[in-house]
Write a protein that holds these residues in place. Structure first.
Motif, PDB file in Angstrom:
ATOM      1  N   ALA A  35       0.837  -1.207   0.000  1.00 58.14           N
ATOM      2  CA  ALA A  35       0.000   0.000   0.000  1.00 58.14           C
ATOM      3  C   ALA A  35       0.871   1.256   0.000  1.00 58.14           C
ATOM      4  N   GLN A  36       1.937   1.238   0.805  1.00 62.30           N
ATOM      5  CA  GLN A  36       2.843   2.385   0.837  1.00 62.30           C
ATOM      6  C   GLN A  36       3.564   2.557  -0.489  1.00 62.30           C
ATOM      7  N   ILE A  37       3.978   1.444  -1.071  1.00 64.38           N
ATOM      8  CA  ILE A  37       4.707   1.489  -2.338  1.00 64.38           C
ATOM      9  C   ILE A  37       3.792   2.001  -3.447  1.00 64.38           C
ATOM     10  N   GLU A  38       2.508   1.604  -3.422  1.00 62.87           N
ATOM     11  CA  GLU A  38       1.562   2.073  -4.430  1.00 62.87           C
ATOM     12  C   GLU A  38       1.315   3.571  -4.309  1.00 62.87           C
ATOM     13  N   ILE A  39       1.315   4.094  -3.091  1.00 63.04           N
ATOM     14  CA  ILE A  39       1.120   5.532  -2.867  1.00 63.04           C
ATOM     15  C   ILE A  39       2.359   6.312  -3.284  1.00 63.04           C
ATOM     16  N   ASP A  40       3.518   5.791  -2.948  1.00 61.08           N
ATOM     17  CA  ASP A  40       4.780   6.481  -3.219  1.00 61.08           C
ATOM     18  C   ASP A  40       5.795   5.456  -3.719  1.00 61.08           C
ATOM     19  N   ALA A  41       6.084   5.527  -4.992  1.00 62.29           N
ATOM     20  CA  ALA A  41       6.979   4.545  -5.613  1.00 62.29           C
ATOM     21  C   ALA A  41       8.373   4.557  -5.000  1.00 62.29           C
ATOM     22  N   SER A  42       8.772   5.664  -4.403  1.00 61.89           N
ATOM     23  CA  SER A  42      10.108   5.735  -3.809  1.00 61.89           C
ATOM     24  C   SER A  42      10.155   5.156  -2.394  1.00 61.89           C
ATOM     25  N   PHE A  43       8.990   4.738  -1.855  1.00 59.84           N
ATOM     26  CA  PHE A  43       8.957   4.216  -0.491  1.00 59.84           C
ATOM     27  C   PHE A  43       9.841   2.990  -0.320  1.00 59.84           C
ATOM     28  N   ALA A  44       9.809   2.072  -1.277  1.00 64.61           N
ATOM     29  CA  ALA A  44      10.613   0.846  -1.161  1.00 64.61           C
ATOM     30  C   ALA A  44      12.085   1.188  -1.035  1.00 64.61           C
ATOM     31  N   SER A  45      12.545   2.109  -1.849  1.00 62.05           N
ATOM     32  CA  SER A  45      13.947   2.532  -1.791  1.00 62.05           C
ATOM     33  C   SER A  45      14.251   3.218  -0.455  1.00 62.05           C
ATOM     34  N   PHE A  46      13.341   4.091  -0.024  1.00 59.64           N
ATOM     35  CA  PHE A  46      13.499   4.806   1.238  1.00 59.64           C
ATOM     36  C   PHE A  46      13.572   3.828   2.408  1.00 59.64           C
TER      37      PHE A  46
END
Length: 132
Positions: free
Chosen positions: A74-85
């Motif tokens: 869900a976080q990754i879908e909202i913000d694609a850079s979340f996984a990297s962060f």
């Protein structure tokens, strides 16, 4: 180590949050402690799912696992850079976790939350002594 699967999406229990808050550390040090606990919980899940000790998991494996973790989608879908962060946060926390493990004489896999909090608090006290 604690059974982290029961903690669901909460990375700290109420008791653990209270212990961090009560520790004799600055707000920044308490934040770093919380991040290390979050990272330890994530690393424990990765280790369990991969069937290997935390120390042997590569940064690439950590990044791949985070990017594919259902609970983070869900976080990754909202913000694609979340996984990297989030991957960066986990990897950055490995160094203090390794130091805490060495200090307590256990593998990272066997560190308890209390040992992590205690190590950060001892490090904070050491910095105060060395830089009055």
């Amino acid at each position: 180590m604690t059974d982290f699967t029961q903690l669901s999406t909460n990375f700290l229990t109420t008791d653990e949050a209270a212990r961090v808050d009560a520790a004799l550390m600055s707000s920044q040090e308490k934040f770093a402690t919380r991040l290390a606990i979050y990272a330890l919980r994530s690393l424990d899940r990765i280790s369990t799912e991969m069937g290997k000790p935390i120390e042997s998991i590569s940064p690439q494996e950590i990044g791949t696992w985070i990017a594919s973790d259902r609970t983070l989608q869900a976080q990754i879908e909202i913000d694609a850079s979340f996984a990297s962060f989030f991957t960066h946060l986990v990897l950055s926390s490995l160094n203090p976790l390794k130091q805490a493990a060495r200090s307590t004489g256990v593998a990272i896999d066997n560190l308890s939350v209390l040992q992590v909090i205690t190590w950060f608090e001892q490090e904070a006290a050491r910095r105060v002594r060395e830089n009055p």
